[in-house]
Scaffold this motif. Sequence first.
Motif, PDB file in Angstrom:
ATOM      1  N   GLU A   1       0.759  -1.112  -0.086  1.00 12.61           N
ATOM      2  CA  GLU A   1       0.006   0.215  -0.136  1.00 12.61           C
ATOM      3  C   GLU A   1       0.717   1.347  -0.045  1.00 12.61           C
ATOM      4  O   GLU A   1       1.984   1.381   0.804  1.00 12.61           O
ATOM      5  CB  GLU A   1      -0.943   0.128   1.099  1.00 12.61           C
ATOM      6  CG  GLU A   1      -1.894   1.224   1.303  1.00 12.61           C
ATOM      7  CD  GLU A   1      -2.514   1.102   2.672  1.00 12.61           C
ATOM      8  OE1 GLU A   1      -3.533   1.998   2.887  1.00 12.61           O
ATOM      9  OE2 GLU A   1      -2.294   0.507   3.494  1.00 12.61           O
ATOM     10  N   GLU A   2       0.583   2.393  -0.908  1.00 17.09           N
ATOM     11  CA  GLU A   2       1.217   3.370  -0.733  1.00 17.09           C
ATOM     12  C   GLU A   2       0.451   4.760  -0.176  1.00 17.09           C
ATOM     13  O   GLU A   2      -0.773   4.748  -0.590  1.00 17.09           O
ATOM     14  CB  GLU A   2       1.471   4.068  -2.181  1.00 17.09           C
ATOM     15  CG  GLU A   2       2.463   5.435  -2.225  1.00 17.09           C
ATOM     16  CD  GLU A   2       2.849   5.604  -3.665  1.00 17.09           C
ATOM     17  OE1 GLU A   2       3.676   4.804  -4.228  1.00 17.09           O
ATOM     18  OE2 GLU A   2       2.390   6.368  -4.480  1.00 17.09           O
ATOM     19  N   ILE A   3       1.021   5.257   0.802  1.00 19.51           N
ATOM     20  CA  ILE A   3       0.261   6.420   1.492  1.00 19.51           C
ATOM     21  C   ILE A   3       1.009   7.676   1.628  1.00 19.51           C
ATOM     22  O   ILE A   3       2.358   7.441   1.483  1.00 19.51           O
ATOM     23  CB  ILE A   3      -0.285   6.050   2.887  1.00 19.51           C
ATOM     24  CG1 ILE A   3       1.021   5.551   3.564  1.00 19.51           C
ATOM     25  CG2 ILE A   3      -1.110   4.797   3.064  1.00 19.51           C
ATOM     26  CD1 ILE A   3       0.675   5.465   5.361  1.00 19.51           C
ATOM     27  N   THR A   4       0.339   8.544   1.651  1.00 15.26           N
ATOM     28  CA  THR A   4       1.013   9.755   1.903  1.00 15.26           C
ATOM     29  C   THR A   4       0.992  10.251   3.519  1.00 15.26           C
ATOM     30  O   THR A   4       0.154   9.758   4.320  1.00 15.26           O
ATOM     31  CB  THR A   4       0.167  11.212   1.263  1.00 15.26           C
ATOM     32  OG1 THR A   4       0.182  10.780  -0.137  1.00 15.26           O
ATOM     33  CG2 THR A   4       0.969  12.534   1.466  1.00 15.26           C
ATOM     34  N   THR A   5       2.418  10.554   3.929  1.00 15.51           N
ATOM     35  CA  THR A   5       2.256  11.015   5.266  1.00 15.51           C
ATOM     36  C   THR A   5       2.795  12.376   5.610  1.00 15.51           C
ATOM     37  O   THR A   5       3.423  12.809   4.531  1.00 15.51           O
ATOM     38  CB  THR A   5       3.449   9.983   5.875  1.00 15.51           C
ATOM     39  OG1 THR A   5       4.642  10.132   5.441  1.00 15.51           O
ATOM     40  CG2 THR A   5       2.809   8.617   5.743  1.00 15.51           C
ATOM     41  N   CYS A   6       2.356  12.758   6.729  1.00 15.80           N
ATOM     42  CA  CYS A   6       2.839  14.289   6.759  1.00 15.80           C
ATOM     43  C   CYS A   6       3.339  14.704   8.179  1.00 15.80           C
ATOM     44  O   CYS A   6       3.110  14.115   9.032  1.00 15.80           O
ATOM     45  CB  CYS A   6       1.661  15.428   6.344  1.00 15.80           C
ATOM     46  SG  CYS A   6       0.148  15.292   7.482  1.00 15.80           S
ATOM     47  N   THR A   7       3.841  16.001   8.391  1.00 17.05           N
ATOM     48  CA  THR A   7       4.138  16.490   9.705  1.00 17.05           C
ATOM     49  C   THR A   7       3.760  17.863   9.742  1.00 17.05           C
ATOM     50  O   THR A   7       3.558  18.682   8.697  1.00 17.05           O
ATOM     51  CB  THR A   7       5.559  16.258   9.874  1.00 17.05           C
ATOM     52  OG1 THR A   7       5.814  16.847  11.321  1.00 17.05           O
ATOM     53  CG2 THR A   7       6.445  17.240   8.816  1.00 17.05           C
TER      54      THR A   7
END
Length: 230
Positions: free
Chosen positions: A148-154
């Motif tokens: 699975e490809e996900i976008t992660t952020c801060t």
Amino acid sequence: MCGRFSQAYSWDEIVAFSQPLTNKLPAEKGNLQPRYNIAPTTMIHIIVKGESGRELREARWGLIPGWHKGGLKDFKLSTFNAKVETVDTSGTFKHAYKGRRCIIPASGFFEWTGEKKDRVPHFFSAADGDLLAFAGLYERFRDPESGEEITTCTMIVREANAWTAQYHDRMPCMLLQRDFDAWLDGSGGMELLKQPPRELREWIVSKRVNKAGEGDDDPRTIEPFKDDLF
């Protein structure tokens, strides 16, 4: 640091705030689920610069850097906040700072005062009632186990200004609408993150928000606290 915030707005509000979005809007607007007590590792909205303009996307709050080769569950660092003092030099965040920036729209955020065993939650929002724009970074992560490809952020945080320091020593870096392009395309930098923040207002809310995710779907979560409210 900022470990809890809210995203409660309609399609019309977020489109106007982003000036505008290029996402294809749903035939029936108003289907954005408001969130009132968002905690790290959950999915949130971010605004990014896409091929045709600004886009509203979903991302997991807690950035996973490109150098991490393990699975999602193997990443143990706390990366839901990035300190402005080191965001451009840290091995975890510097590559995203150079080329993968985002804006995290927010209706407000929480901080706490008092003793650890009896913390008092405070809710902060824009004094004029508008949405806030937190400066953020994002990365794309592919879980080697699931594929699975996900976008992660801060969310980037800074030293609190004099008023906010009454409640906490850190606060989110807030962008002005006139600076959205400069932040997203990389033409602006530290001068945008360290400029005076928006004028804020504050009130005490129910201690139910002390538990992550509690009342996330309840608008009363961010109302001024009254003993008979819950």
